[in-house]
Each structure stands twice: as structure tokens, then as C-alpha cells.
Design a protein around this motif. Structure first.
Motif, PDB file in Angstrom:
ATOM      1  N   THR A 117       0.793  -1.235   0.000  1.00 33.30           N
ATOM      2  CA  THR A 117       0.000   0.000   0.000  1.00 33.30           C
ATOM      3  C   THR A 117       0.826   1.285   0.000  1.00 33.30           C
ATOM      4  N   SER A 118       2.084   1.222   0.469  1.00 40.99           N
ATOM      5  CA  SER A 118       2.943   2.417   0.614  1.00 40.99           C
ATOM      6  C   SER A 118       2.270   3.503   1.467  1.00 40.99           C
ATOM      7  N   ASP A 119       1.427   3.109   2.392  1.00 40.05           N
ATOM      8  CA  ASP A 119       0.687   4.045   3.240  1.00 40.05           C
ATOM      9  C   ASP A 119       1.152   3.895   4.681  1.00 40.05           C
ATOM     10  N   PRO A 120       1.775   4.947   5.274  1.00 39.28           N
ATOM     11  CA  PRO A 120       2.226   4.847   6.670  1.00 39.28           C
ATOM     12  C   PRO A 120       1.097   4.517   7.645  1.00 39.28           C
ATOM     13  N   LEU A 121      -0.121   4.952   7.329  1.00 38.99           N
ATOM     14  CA  LEU A 121      -1.241   4.683   8.225  1.00 38.99           C
ATOM     15  C   LEU A 121      -1.493   3.187   8.364  1.00 38.99           C
ATOM     16  N   ASP A 122      -1.266   2.428   7.296  1.00 38.10           N
ATOM     17  CA  ASP A 122      -1.476   0.988   7.371  1.00 38.10           C
ATOM     18  C   ASP A 122      -0.494   0.330   8.341  1.00 38.10           C
ATOM     19  N   LEU A 123       0.715   0.867   8.445  1.00 35.92           N
ATOM     20  CA  LEU A 123       1.665   0.354   9.431  1.00 35.92           C
ATOM     21  C   LEU A 123       1.118   0.565  10.841  1.00 35.92           C
ATOM     22  N   GLY A 124       0.492   1.729  11.058  1.00 37.38           N
ATOM     23  CA  GLY A 124      -0.120   1.995  12.353  1.00 37.38           C
ATOM     24  C   GLY A 124      -1.327   1.121  12.606  1.00 37.38           C
ATOM     25  N   LEU A 125      -2.102   0.838  11.558  1.00 39.27           N
ATOM     26  CA  LEU A 125      -3.297   0.014  11.727  1.00 39.27           C
ATOM     27  C   LEU A 125      -2.959  -1.411  12.138  1.00 39.27           C
ATOM     28  N   VAL A 126      -1.799  -1.913  11.722  1.00 42.56           N
ATOM     29  CA  VAL A 126      -1.378  -3.248  12.153  1.00 42.56           C
ATOM     30  C   VAL A 126      -1.310  -3.292  13.683  1.00 42.56           C
ATOM     31  N   GLY A 127      -0.689  -2.258  14.272  1.00 43.26           N
ATOM     32  CA  GLY A 127      -0.625  -2.189  15.734  1.00 43.26           C
ATOM     33  C   GLY A 127      -1.984  -2.009  16.371  1.00 43.26           C
ATOM     34  N   LEU A 128      -2.833  -1.180  15.763  1.00 40.30           N
ATOM     35  CA  LEU A 128      -4.155  -0.923  16.327  1.00 40.30           C
ATOM     36  C   LEU A 128      -5.006  -2.182  16.342  1.00 40.30           C
ATOM     37  N   PHE A 129      -5.004  -2.939  15.247  1.00 43.19           N
ATOM     38  CA  PHE A 129      -5.827  -4.148  15.180  1.00 43.19           C
ATOM     39  C   PHE A 129      -5.332  -5.220  16.145  1.00 43.19           C
ATOM     40  N   GLN A 130      -4.049  -5.189  16.510  1.00 39.18           N
ATOM     41  CA  GLN A 130      -3.569  -6.142  17.500  1.00 39.18           C
ATOM     42  C   GLN A 130      -3.886  -5.672  18.907  1.00 39.18           C
ATOM     43  N   PHE A 131      -3.957  -4.346  19.103  1.00 41.98           N
ATOM     44  CA  PHE A 131      -4.200  -3.814  20.445  1.00 41.98           C
ATOM     45  C   PHE A 131      -5.670  -3.880  20.859  1.00 41.98           C
ATOM     46  N   LEU A 132      -6.593  -3.627  19.926  1.00 43.21           N
ATOM     47  CA  LEU A 132      -8.008  -3.533  20.284  1.00 43.21           C
ATOM     48  C   LEU A 132      -8.539  -4.786  20.985  1.00 43.21           C
ATOM     49  N   PRO A 133      -8.203  -6.004  20.534  1.00 40.65           N
ATOM     50  CA  PRO A 133      -8.679  -7.183  21.289  1.00 40.65           C
ATOM     51  C   PRO A 133      -8.123  -7.221  22.710  1.00 40.65           C
ATOM     52  N   SER A 134      -6.864  -6.806  22.880  1.00 41.51           N
ATOM     53  CA  SER A 134      -6.294  -6.774  24.228  1.00 41.51           C
ATOM     54  C   SER A 134      -7.041  -5.790  25.109  1.00 41.51           C
ATOM     55  N   LEU A 135      -7.408  -4.649  24.543  1.00 37.42           N
ATOM     56  CA  LEU A 135      -8.167  -3.652  25.291  1.00 37.42           C
ATOM     57  C   LEU A 135      -9.517  -4.200  25.720  1.00 37.42           C
ATOM     58  N   ALA A 136     -10.179  -4.892  24.793  1.00 41.23           N
ATOM     59  CA  ALA A 136     -11.516  -5.399  25.079  1.00 41.23           C
ATOM     60  C   ALA A 136     -11.498  -6.570  26.065  1.00 41.23           C
ATOM     61  N   LEU A 137     -10.430  -7.372  26.052  1.00 41.84           N
ATOM     62  CA  LEU A 137     -10.424  -8.622  26.810  1.00 41.84           C
ATOM     63  C   LEU A 137      -9.551  -8.591  28.062  1.00 41.84           C
ATOM     64  N   ALA A 138      -8.825  -7.507  28.302  1.00 41.05           N
ATOM     65  CA  ALA A 138      -7.812  -7.500  29.359  1.00 41.05           C
ATOM     66  C   ALA A 138      -8.378  -7.895  30.726  1.00 41.05           C
ATOM     67  N   LEU A 139      -9.435  -7.242  31.174  1.00 37.68           N
ATOM     68  CA  LEU A 139      -9.968  -7.517  32.508  1.00 37.68           C
ATOM     69  C   LEU A 139     -10.523  -8.939  32.594  1.00 37.68           C
ATOM     70  N   PHE A 140     -11.217  -9.362  31.544  1.00 44.84           N
ATOM     71  CA  PHE A 140     -11.751 -10.732  31.513  1.00 44.84           C
ATOM     72  C   PHE A 140     -10.610 -11.746  31.534  1.00 44.84           C
ATOM     73  N   ALA A 141      -9.548 -11.482  30.763  1.00 42.37           N
ATOM     74  CA  ALA A 141      -8.415 -12.409  30.713  1.00 42.37           C
ATOM     75  C   ALA A 141      -7.746 -12.529  32.073  1.00 42.37           C
ATOM     76  N   GLY A 142      -7.594 -11.407  32.775  1.00 36.00           N
ATOM     77  CA  GLY A 142      -7.002 -11.467  34.103  1.00 36.00           C
ATOM     78  C   GLY A 142      -7.817 -12.302  35.064  1.00 36.00           C
ATOM     79  N   HIS A 143      -9.137 -12.157  35.009  1.00 33.19           N
ATOM     80  CA  HIS A 143     -10.026 -12.958  35.866  1.00 33.19           C
ATOM     81  C   HIS A 143      -9.874 -14.443  35.536  1.00 33.19           C
ATOM     82  N   VAL A 144      -9.826 -14.767  34.252  1.00 32.96           N
ATOM     83  CA  VAL A 144      -9.696 -16.171  33.843  1.00 32.96           C
ATOM     84  C   VAL A 144      -8.367 -16.753  34.328  1.00 32.96           C
ATOM     85  N   VAL A 145      -7.287 -15.992  34.190  1.00 34.16           N
ATOM     86  CA  VAL A 145      -5.967 -16.478  34.608  1.00 34.16           C
ATOM     87  C   VAL A 145      -5.908 -16.728  36.100  1.00 34.16           C
ATOM     88  N   ASP A 146      -6.596 -15.922  36.893  1.00 35.38           N
ATOM     89  CA  ASP A 146      -6.600 -16.107  38.342  1.00 35.38           C
ATOM     90  C   ASP A 146      -7.591 -17.165  38.804  1.00 35.38           C
TER      91      ASP A 146
END
Length: 412
Positions: A49-78
Motif C-alpha cells: 500500500t505504501s501508506d504509513p497509516l497501514d503500518l499503524g493500523l497493524v498495531g491498532l488491530f492487535q491492540f483492540l482485542p487486548s483492550l476489550a479482553l484484558a480484565l476478563f483475561a485477568g479474571h480467567v488467569v486467576d
């Protein structure tokens, strides 16, 4: 920083425990695989794509699930077997990277498919992070825990050095080769975790409520030195992280190609490894909080130097300094958390810590990509470095408990 140990006794005290040796090796293999995959994804999508924004979107798409699941994941791990959770997370990552391999092999990989795959990896990472932090303490006795933290960090840095360089080298043969080797390394990590026998930890099955979900955040908030350390690391890397823009520097500014990109991505980890070995060998016996603040300011200065450089050698040196200074911050933060957190809360505290780390890395990549698209790569990196220096000054004033930390071994 605490005196981790003296001379070679640091190695012996951690690695004499078979569970830690297996856990450590699995961690290195999984990190090696992910670092190789990151190089291939970054170069491949920017080539598409030669688009710098797409490089940022790779990080965003990996972060959003962590944001949504973080508290639930911690409860499950404990509340459940931490080894099984880590096994499931690594297996999911292995399947995801194998999917990238298959799609590339048949010529069906697209930016949309890449975004979907890194989002799946983000789901797995939401559980892997707290499970890793919680399981580490069960692989060694408490007296060896600081050594284990230091050596785990060193192992991760080795993977972060060799992974990008190997990924860049293998990319010469094609991205499918990178993804195939990465999937194989993740499979090795899965098998090693299966063979690990951590110390049994009594698990308390809790009904899910806002109180249990937010317990990790409440604990961190009650400890201003931990809150200060985690939040400083978050915002410094969020502003000063330049790794998402390395494909731009490698192709358009430094003109070093995929192999050069791999070397640039390895440089921060090489600097961090040198610093981790120094910490393990000599330690920082006094004024740990002050050293962390100084290191974050140094991280910002090194980021500015990298942003302004158009010379590959100088850029490499600046990234070495970025990694070395970040390692000091990371070691103080991780040791504070490991020594201060009760066993029955490690998952939830680790989930919050992982969320902060994910925000600083993945969300930082999106911030860097968006800023580069708006004002250009060089101004974006320089502005981020200036922001990191400013944060160190503000946090020294805002969190006196962090500034006043002397010996880490005394923080309980």
C-alpha cells in the motif's frame, strides 16, 4: 535497582529449576517467532500500500482485542490453570501465523487478511501476557524470582535481536518462508509449555463481578510507585516509539532494504540485552526510581537522535541506546510487580500491566503511523522523543513514591 545476584550465580539460581528452563525456552521461541512475523508483516503491507497509516493500523488491530479482553483475561488467569491458558494462547498464535503462511503461499494474502490475522493474534496475546507473568513466579522459589525476571528479560531480548535479523534475511527468499519458520517456532513453544511442571498454585474459582474484574486495577492504584512506573512506561513508549515507522526509514530514508530493516528492528533489543546482562551481573543497588526516570529521559533523547539521523550507522547506534534505556525502565517495572503482587492476584494485575504494555507498543504503533501520515515520519519521531523527555520530568514531580524508590528488594 536491586542487586540481582553476583557473577555467574544469577544464571545458576534461575536455571537450576527445570520448570523455569523450559518456560524460559518456550518464551524465547515464541518471541523469536513473533519478531520474525512482525518484520514480514511490516514490509509486506507497506510494499502493498505504501501508506504509513497501514503500518499503524497493524498495531491498532492487535491492540483492540487486548483492550476489550484484558480484565476478563485477568479474571480467567486467576481462576483457572495458568499453564493451560498459556498453551491455548500460544496454539492460537501458531494457527494464525500458519494462516499467513498458507495465504501467502497461494497468493491470497491482502491487507484485510493481515489485519484480521493480527487481530486474532491480539486475542491470544490478551491471555498470553497475564498467563506468562503469573506462571513465571511458579517456576522458581521466591528468593530466585528477581533472577528469573532478569534472565527472562535477557532471553526475550536475544529473541528480539535475532528474530528481526533472521526475519529480514529469510524475507529475501519470500514472506512465506518467514511465516513458515515462525509457525514452526511457535509449535516448539507449545510443546515446551506442555512439558513444563510449575509449582502448584491454589486456584480460587470466583464468580465474575465488577469487583473481581477491577481488582487488579485497584491494587495498582493503591500502590503509587507501581502506578507511576507502569504509566510512565506506557506514555513514554506511546509517544516515543519509532519501531512502527522503521519500514519507512529502511526504504525511503536510509535505503537499506528488508535486511537493513531486520537489523534496525534488532538494534533496540541488542541494546536492551547488553543492559539486561549488566543488570544481572552488577545490579543497581540504590536509587532504582531515579534511575528509571533518568532512563526514560535518555530513551527520549535517543529517539530524537534516531529521528534526525539519515546515516544507517548512527541510526543503529541511536536504536541501541533506545533499547538500553528502555530495559532499565522495564526491569524496574517488572520487578516491582512480581515482588509486590500476591499469588492470587497475579493474573489480574498482570492483565492490567499487559494492557499498559500493549497500549504502549501496539497503540503506539498506530499513533506513530497516524502522526507520520499527518506530518511526516521524521517530525513524528522527533516530537515523540521530545514528549518522552517531558514525561520523565513531569512524572518525577507527580509520583514522588516512584522517585524515592531505593532498593527494589525492600518494596513488598
Amino acid at each position: 535497582m536491586t542487586a540481582v545476584s553476583q557473577s555467574g550465580s544469577a544464571f545458576r539460581s534461575a536455571f537450576r529449576h527445570r520448570a523455569f528452563a523450559l518456560f524460559w525456552t518456550a518464551r524465547v521461541c515464541s518471541m523469536l517467532a513473533i519478531q520474525m512475523q512482525v518484520v514480514a508483516v511490516g514490509w509486506q503491507i507497506y510494499d502493498m500500500t505504501s501508506d504509513p497509516l497501514d503500518l499503524g493500523l497493524v498495531g491498532l488491530f492487535q491492540f483492540l482485542p487486548s483492550l476489550a479482553l484484558a480484565l476478563f483475561a485477568g479474571h480467567v488467569v486467576d481462576s483457572h490453570d495458568r499453564k493451560r491458558i498459556l498453551f491455548g494462547a500460544l496454539t492460537t498464535e501458531c494457527v494464525a501465523v500458519a494462516g499467513l503462511f498458507a495465504a501467502t503461499l497461494v497468493g491470497a494474502l491482502s491487507p484485510t487478511a493481515i489485519f484480521a490475522t493480527v487481530a486474532l493474534i491480539g486475542v491470544a496475546k490478551a491471555f498470553e501476557g497475564p498467563a506468562n507473568q503469573a506462571l513465571l513466579s511458579a517456576t522458581v522459589p521466591l528468593e530466585d524470582l528477581p533472577n528469573a525476571v532478569a534472565w527472562q528479560s535477557s532471553g526475550v531480548q536475544v529473541a528480539q535481536i535475532s528474530g528481526p535479523a533472521l526475519g529480514g534475511l529469510l524475507y529475501i527468499a519470500g514472506p512465506a518462508v518467514v511465516y513458515g519458520v515462525s509457525a514452526a517456532m511457535l509449535l516448539v513453544a507449545v510443546l515446551l509449555i506442555l512439558a513444563t511442571r510449575p509449582r502448584p498454585v491454589t486456584m480460587v474459582r470466583r464468580s465474575m463481578s465488577w469487583s473481581t474484574l477491577l481488582a487488579g486495577a485497584a491494587f495498582i492504584r493503591s500502590r503509587p510507585e507501581i502506578l507511576g512506573a507502569i504509566s510512565l512506561d506506557l506514555f513514554a513508549v506511546l509517544l516515543g516509539g519509532a519501531t512502527a515507522l522503521l519500514p519507512i526509514y529502511a526504504r525511503d530514508i536510509l535505503h537499506v532494504g528488508p535486511w537493513g530493516l531486520g537489523l534496525l528492528r534488532s538494534a533496540p533489543a541488542l541494546g536492551a540485552l547488553v543492559m539486561a546482562v549488566a543488570i544481572t551481573r552488577w545490579g543497581v543497588r540504590r536509587h532504582a526510581g531515579r534511575w528509571m526516570l533518568i532512563a526514560v529521559a535518555g530513551f527520549g533523547v535517543a529517539t530524537i537522535l534516531f529521528g534526525l539521523s539519515a546515516d544507517p550507522v548512527l541510526s543503529f547506534i541511536a536504536l541501541l541506546a533506545v533499547g538500553a534505556t528502555d530495559q532499565v525502565s522495564m526491569f524496574v517495572r517488572q520487578t516491582l510487580i512480581q515482588l509486590s503482587t500476591p499469588d492470587d492476584m497475579r493474573g489480574r494485575v498482570g492483565a492490567v500491566a499487559s494492557l499498559f504494555i500493549g497500549a504502549s507498543n501496539q497503540l503506539g504503533e498506530f499513533e506513530s503511523g497516524a502522526a507520520a501520515a499527518a506530518i511526516g515520519a521524521v517530525p513524528a519521531v522527533v516530537a515523540g522523543g521530545v514528549g518522552a523527555v517531558g514525561l520523565a520530568v513531569v512524572w518525577a514531580w507527580r509520583f514522588p513514591a516512584l522517585r524515592q524508590i531505593d532498593r527494589l528488594s525492600e518494596t513488598k
